[in-house]
Design a protein around this motif. Structure first.
Motif, PDB file in Angstrom:
ATOM      1  N   PRO A 198      67.880  10.147  -9.524  1.00  0.00           N
ATOM      2  CA  PRO A 198      67.910  10.166  -8.059  1.00  0.00           C
ATOM      3  C   PRO A 198      66.721   9.381  -7.517  1.00  0.00           C
ATOM      4  CG  PRO A 198      68.185  12.382  -8.961  1.00  0.00           C
ATOM      5  CD  PRO A 198      67.785  11.500 -10.101  1.00  0.00           C
ATOM      6  N   PRO A 199      66.899   8.673  -6.426  1.00  0.00           N
ATOM      7  CA  PRO A 199      65.774   7.910  -5.862  1.00  0.00           C
ATOM      8  C   PRO A 199      64.656   8.852  -5.432  1.00  0.00           C
ATOM      9  CG  PRO A 199      67.600   8.017  -4.307  1.00  0.00           C
ATOM     10  CD  PRO A 199      68.113   8.554  -5.602  1.00  0.00           C
ATOM     11  N   ARG A 200      63.427   8.384  -5.573  1.00  0.00           N
ATOM     12  CA  ARG A 200      62.289   9.166  -5.125  1.00  0.00           C
ATOM     13  C   ARG A 200      62.271   9.206  -3.603  1.00  0.00           C
ATOM     14  NH1 ARG A 200      57.900   9.803  -8.893  1.00  0.00           N
ATOM     15  NH2 ARG A 200      58.590   9.137 -10.950  1.00  0.00           N
ATOM     16  N   GLU A 201      61.934  10.373  -3.079  1.00  0.00           N
ATOM     17  CA  GLU A 201      61.898  10.521  -1.632  1.00  0.00           C
ATOM     18  C   GLU A 201      60.764   9.681  -1.049  1.00  0.00           C
ATOM     19  OE1 GLU A 201      62.076  14.053   1.711  1.00  0.00           O
ATOM     20  OE2 GLU A 201      61.250  14.500  -0.270  1.00  0.00           O
ATOM     21  N   ALA A 202      61.085   8.956   0.014  1.00  0.00           N
ATOM     22  CA  ALA A 202      60.068   8.154   0.685  1.00  0.00           C
ATOM     23  C   ALA A 202      59.117   9.070   1.436  1.00  0.00           C
ATOM     24  CB  ALA A 202      60.730   7.176   1.643  1.00  0.00           C
ATOM     25  N   GLY A 203      57.876   8.645   1.559  1.00  0.00           N
ATOM     26  CA  GLY A 203      56.902   9.426   2.301  1.00  0.00           C
ATOM     27  C   GLY A 203      55.804   9.961   1.409  1.00  0.00           C
ATOM     28  N   THR A 204      54.879  10.664   2.023  1.00  0.00           N
ATOM     29  CA  THR A 204      53.720  11.222   1.324  1.00  0.00           C
ATOM     30  C   THR A 204      54.002  12.664   0.945  1.00  0.00           C
ATOM     31  OG1 THR A 204      52.299   9.850   2.715  1.00  0.00           O
ATOM     32  CG2 THR A 204      51.243  11.620   1.454  1.00  0.00           C
ATOM     33  N   PRO A 205      54.015  12.990  -0.356  1.00  0.00           N
ATOM     34  CA  PRO A 205      54.314  14.367  -0.764  1.00  0.00           C
ATOM     35  C   PRO A 205      53.302  15.343  -0.179  1.00  0.00           C
ATOM     36  CG  PRO A 205      54.396  12.876  -2.658  1.00  0.00           C
ATOM     37  CD  PRO A 205      53.786  12.111  -1.518  1.00  0.00           C
ATOM     38  N   ILE A 206      53.745  16.560   0.074  1.00  0.00           N
ATOM     39  CA  ILE A 206      52.821  17.585   0.549  1.00  0.00           C
ATOM     40  C   ILE A 206      51.863  17.941  -0.578  1.00  0.00           C
ATOM     41  CG2 ILE A 206      54.428  18.530   2.240  1.00  0.00           C
ATOM     42  CD1 ILE A 206      55.018  20.781   0.255  1.00  0.00           C
ATOM     43  N   PRO A 207      50.643  18.384  -0.258  1.00  0.00           N
ATOM     44  CA  PRO A 207      49.682  18.752  -1.303  1.00  0.00           C
ATOM     45  C   PRO A 207      50.075  20.064  -1.970  1.00  0.00           C
ATOM     46  CG  PRO A 207      48.810  19.340   0.839  1.00  0.00           C
ATOM     47  CD  PRO A 207      50.093  18.587   1.098  1.00  0.00           C
ATOM     48  N   HIS A 208      49.352  20.423  -3.019  1.00  0.00           N
ATOM     49  CA  HIS A 208      49.598  21.695  -3.689  1.00  0.00           C
ATOM     50  C   HIS A 208      49.204  22.837  -2.760  1.00  0.00           C
ATOM     51  CE1 HIS A 208      50.445  20.321  -7.882  1.00  0.00           C
ATOM     52  NE2 HIS A 208      49.902  19.220  -7.390  1.00  0.00           N
ATOM     53  N   VAL A 209      50.161  23.681  -2.454  1.00  0.00           N
ATOM     54  CA  VAL A 209      49.909  24.811  -1.552  1.00  0.00           C
ATOM     55  C   VAL A 209      50.408  26.124  -2.155  1.00  0.00           C
ATOM     56  CG1 VAL A 209      49.902  23.443   0.566  1.00  0.00           C
ATOM     57  CG2 VAL A 209      52.076  24.316  -0.330  1.00  0.00           C
ATOM     58  N   GLY A 210      50.734  26.110  -3.440  1.00  0.00           N
ATOM     59  CA  GLY A 210      51.226  27.317  -4.089  1.00  0.00           C
ATOM     60  C   GLY A 210      52.747  27.339  -4.120  1.00  0.00           C
ATOM     61  N   ALA A 211      53.295  27.995  -5.145  1.00  0.00           N
ATOM     62  CA  ALA A 211      54.744  28.005  -5.340  1.00  0.00           C
ATOM     63  C   ALA A 211      55.506  28.655  -4.189  1.00  0.00           C
ATOM     64  CB  ALA A 211      55.082  28.679  -6.665  1.00  0.00           C
ATOM     65  N   PRO A 212      55.095  29.834  -3.675  1.00  0.00           N
ATOM     66  CA  PRO A 212      55.868  30.445  -2.574  1.00  0.00           C
ATOM     67  C   PRO A 212      55.957  29.548  -1.350  1.00  0.00           C
ATOM     68  CG  PRO A 212      54.387  32.053  -3.550  1.00  0.00           C
ATOM     69  CD  PRO A 212      53.998  30.719  -4.111  1.00  0.00           C
ATOM     70  N   ALA A 213      54.820  28.958  -0.954  1.00  0.00           N
ATOM     71  CA  ALA A 213      54.825  28.081   0.213  1.00  0.00           C
ATOM     72  C   ALA A 213      55.654  26.833  -0.051  1.00  0.00           C
ATOM     73  CB  ALA A 213      53.395  27.705   0.588  1.00  0.00           C
ATOM     74  N   THR A 214      55.540  26.301  -1.256  1.00  0.00           N
ATOM     75  CA  THR A 214      56.312  25.101  -1.588  1.00  0.00           C
ATOM     76  C   THR A 214      57.808  25.371  -1.514  1.00  0.00           C
ATOM     77  OG1 THR A 214      54.555  24.263  -3.021  1.00  0.00           O
ATOM     78  CG2 THR A 214      56.764  23.392  -3.381  1.00  0.00           C
ATOM     79  N   ARG A 215      58.237  26.509  -2.040  1.00  0.00           N
ATOM     80  CA  ARG A 215      59.659  26.848  -1.973  1.00  0.00           C
ATOM     81  C   ARG A 215      60.127  26.990  -0.530  1.00  0.00           C
ATOM     82  NH1 ARG A 215      58.513  29.865  -6.857  1.00  0.00           N
ATOM     83  NH2 ARG A 215      57.845  31.664  -5.620  1.00  0.00           N
ATOM     84  N   ALA A 216      59.290  27.616   0.300  1.00  0.00           N
ATOM     85  CA  ALA A 216      59.655  27.793   1.706  1.00  0.00           C
ATOM     86  C   ALA A 216      59.755  26.453   2.430  1.00  0.00           C
ATOM     87  CB  ALA A 216      58.632  28.693   2.392  1.00  0.00           C
ATOM     88  N   LEU A 217      58.785  25.582   2.193  1.00  0.00           N
ATOM     89  CA  LEU A 217      58.801  24.267   2.828  1.00  0.00           C
ATOM     90  C   LEU A 217      59.998  23.448   2.353  1.00  0.00           C
ATOM     91  CD1 LEU A 217      54.983  23.521   2.544  1.00  0.00           C
ATOM     92  CD2 LEU A 217      56.237  23.861   4.682  1.00  0.00           C
ATOM     93  N   ARG A 218      60.271  23.543   1.066  1.00  0.00           N
ATOM     94  CA  ARG A 218      61.401  22.787   0.511  1.00  0.00           C
ATOM     95  C   ARG A 218      62.714  23.282   1.126  1.00  0.00           C
ATOM     96  NH1 ARG A 218      61.916  23.121  -5.815  1.00  0.00           N
ATOM     97  NH2 ARG A 218      59.957  21.955  -5.679  1.00  0.00           N
ATOM     98  N   ALA A 219      62.853  24.590   1.248  1.00  0.00           N
ATOM     99  CA  ALA A 219      64.081  25.147   1.828  1.00  0.00           C
ATOM    100  C   ALA A 219      64.274  24.705   3.271  1.00  0.00           C
ATOM    101  CB  ALA A 219      64.054  26.671   1.740  1.00  0.00           C
ATOM    102  N   ALA A 220      63.148  24.468   3.963  1.00  0.00           N
ATOM    103  CA  ALA A 220      63.214  24.019   5.357  1.00  0.00           C
ATOM    104  C   ALA A 220      63.314  22.504   5.463  1.00  0.00           C
ATOM    105  CB  ALA A 220      61.985  24.517   6.113  1.00  0.00           C
ATOM    106  N   GLY A 221      63.330  21.824   4.325  1.00  0.00           N
ATOM    107  CA  GLY A 221      63.428  20.370   4.344  1.00  0.00           C
ATOM    108  C   GLY A 221      62.133  19.666   4.658  1.00  0.00           C
ATOM    109  N   LEU A 222      61.013  20.413   4.566  1.00  0.00           N
ATOM    110  CA  LEU A 222      59.693  19.832   4.885  1.00  0.00           C
ATOM    111  C   LEU A 222      59.004  19.442   3.580  1.00  0.00           C
ATOM    112  CD1 LEU A 222      58.672  22.412   7.629  1.00  0.00           C
ATOM    113  CD2 LEU A 222      59.614  20.111   7.960  1.00  0.00           C
ATOM    114  N   THR A 223      59.371  18.307   3.052  1.00  0.00           N
ATOM    115  CA  THR A 223      58.896  17.898   1.735  1.00  0.00           C
ATOM    116  C   THR A 223      57.877  16.768   1.772  1.00  0.00           C
ATOM    117  OG1 THR A 223      60.874  16.505   1.600  1.00  0.00           O
ATOM    118  CG2 THR A 223      60.976  18.663   0.531  1.00  0.00           C
ATOM    119  N   THR A 224      57.592  16.239   2.944  1.00  0.00           N
ATOM    120  CA  THR A 224      56.591  15.174   3.058  1.00  0.00           C
ATOM    121  C   THR A 224      55.714  15.431   4.280  1.00  0.00           C
ATOM    122  OG1 THR A 224      57.923  13.720   4.471  1.00  0.00           O
ATOM    123  CG2 THR A 224      58.222  13.508   2.080  1.00  0.00           C
ATOM    124  N   LEU A 225      54.547  14.805   4.279  1.00  0.00           N
ATOM    125  CA  LEU A 225      53.653  14.942   5.430  1.00  0.00           C
ATOM    126  C   LEU A 225      54.276  14.322   6.680  1.00  0.00           C
ATOM    127  CD1 LEU A 225      50.141  14.214   3.846  1.00  0.00           C
ATOM    128  CD2 LEU A 225      51.210  16.426   4.351  1.00  0.00           C
TER     129      LEU A 225
END
Length: 264
Positions: A198-225
């Motif tokens: 799959p193509p890499r998502e364009a944009g700046t990845p979010i920093p490490h913020v812990g697994a729970p927060a990452t899962r929540a952000l990913r579920a909301a579609g917030l995967t880049t700055l």
């Protein structure tokens, strides 16, 4: 030497340049460069100190609001000597730039030879190509789940992935890993034709913020700055799993780009 994420960010920003530790003996030396989530942190000085001689200025430089709070922290392990450690931000982790460099034929042969040496040194047998293939097929999967797939202990598996990361072949994500462009080239060199990914998502990845927060952000579609710039801080804070630490890290990452959350 362990340094908390909030302190790492402050060292990078230049607002903290000291740390105090209780050690039996110095655990770092001047010139040591530590790879951290914000880049390289260099040790500029190490000296034993008498706690009674510490000042408010020392406390502020180490990120404490008062001398009393610093002294309180140093009450732990009070039977051990206290050390003042000078710190500074020394630039980006060189592995970050290396990951995007696709090797030419000669460099590819050098990498393959290095992988062969790692395989020969392993008591359990060859593992490098199988691990690269596993990460390639299962990106963003937790290390324990990857280790289970191949019947390995998690700690041992993570140690081996770090060896591949040293070569610029893998990237650690908030959850799991993925191959870098360099790693993909190494894997593809052993195949008849390049693997479709799959193509890499364009944009700046979010920093490490812990697994729970990452899962929540990913579920909301917030995967880049860039996507975070389009929402308010209150909207992100309302996501289950996103706590104060994650918000602070995201705010800092946006500020480094010269941007911020959308105003409320």
């Amino acid at each position: 030497m362990m340094i908390r994420p909030v302190e790492l960010s402050a060292i990078k920003a230049g607002t903290i340049d000291l740390a105090f530790r209780r050690w039996d003996r110095p655990r770092v030396v001047v010139g040591t460069q530590m790879r951290t989530m914000v880049g390289l942190i260099e040790v500029t000085s190490v000296e034993q100190v008498d706690v009674a001689d510490l000042t408010e200025h020392d406390a502020l430089r180490a990120g404490y609001l008062t001398l009393a709070s610093l002294l309180s922290a140093l009450e732990q392990k009070a039977d051990k000597p206290a050390y003042r450690v000078g710190l500074r931000y020394a630039g980006e982790d060189p592995r970050v730039a290396l990951r995007s460099v696709v090797p030419d034929r000669d460099e590819l042969a050098t990498i393959q030879a290095r992988l062969d040496r790692l395989d020969r040194a392993a008591k359990s047998g060859p593992w490098t190509r199988a691990t690269l293939d596993l990460v390639d097929r299962h990106p963003e999967v937790r290390a324990p789940d990857l280790a289970k797939k191949v019947g390995r202990e998690t700690a041992e598996f993570k140690t081996d992935v770090r060896k591949l990361k040293e070569l610029g072949l893998t990237e650690s994500l908030a959850i799991g890993y993925r191959l870098s462009p360099r790693g993909e080239a190494v894997v593809d060199a052993g195949l008849r034709r390049p693997r479709k990914r799959p193509p890499r998502e364009a944009g700046t990845p979010i920093p490490h913020v812990g697994a729970p927060a990452t899962r929540a952000l990913r579920a909301a579609g917030l995967t880049t700055l860039e996507k975070l710039e389009q929402v308010t801080e209150a909207e992100v804070s309302a996501l289950h799993g996103v706590g104060p630490f994650a918000i602070a890290r995201l705010r800092e990452a946006l500020a480094e780009r010269g941007s911020s959350f959308t105003p409320d």
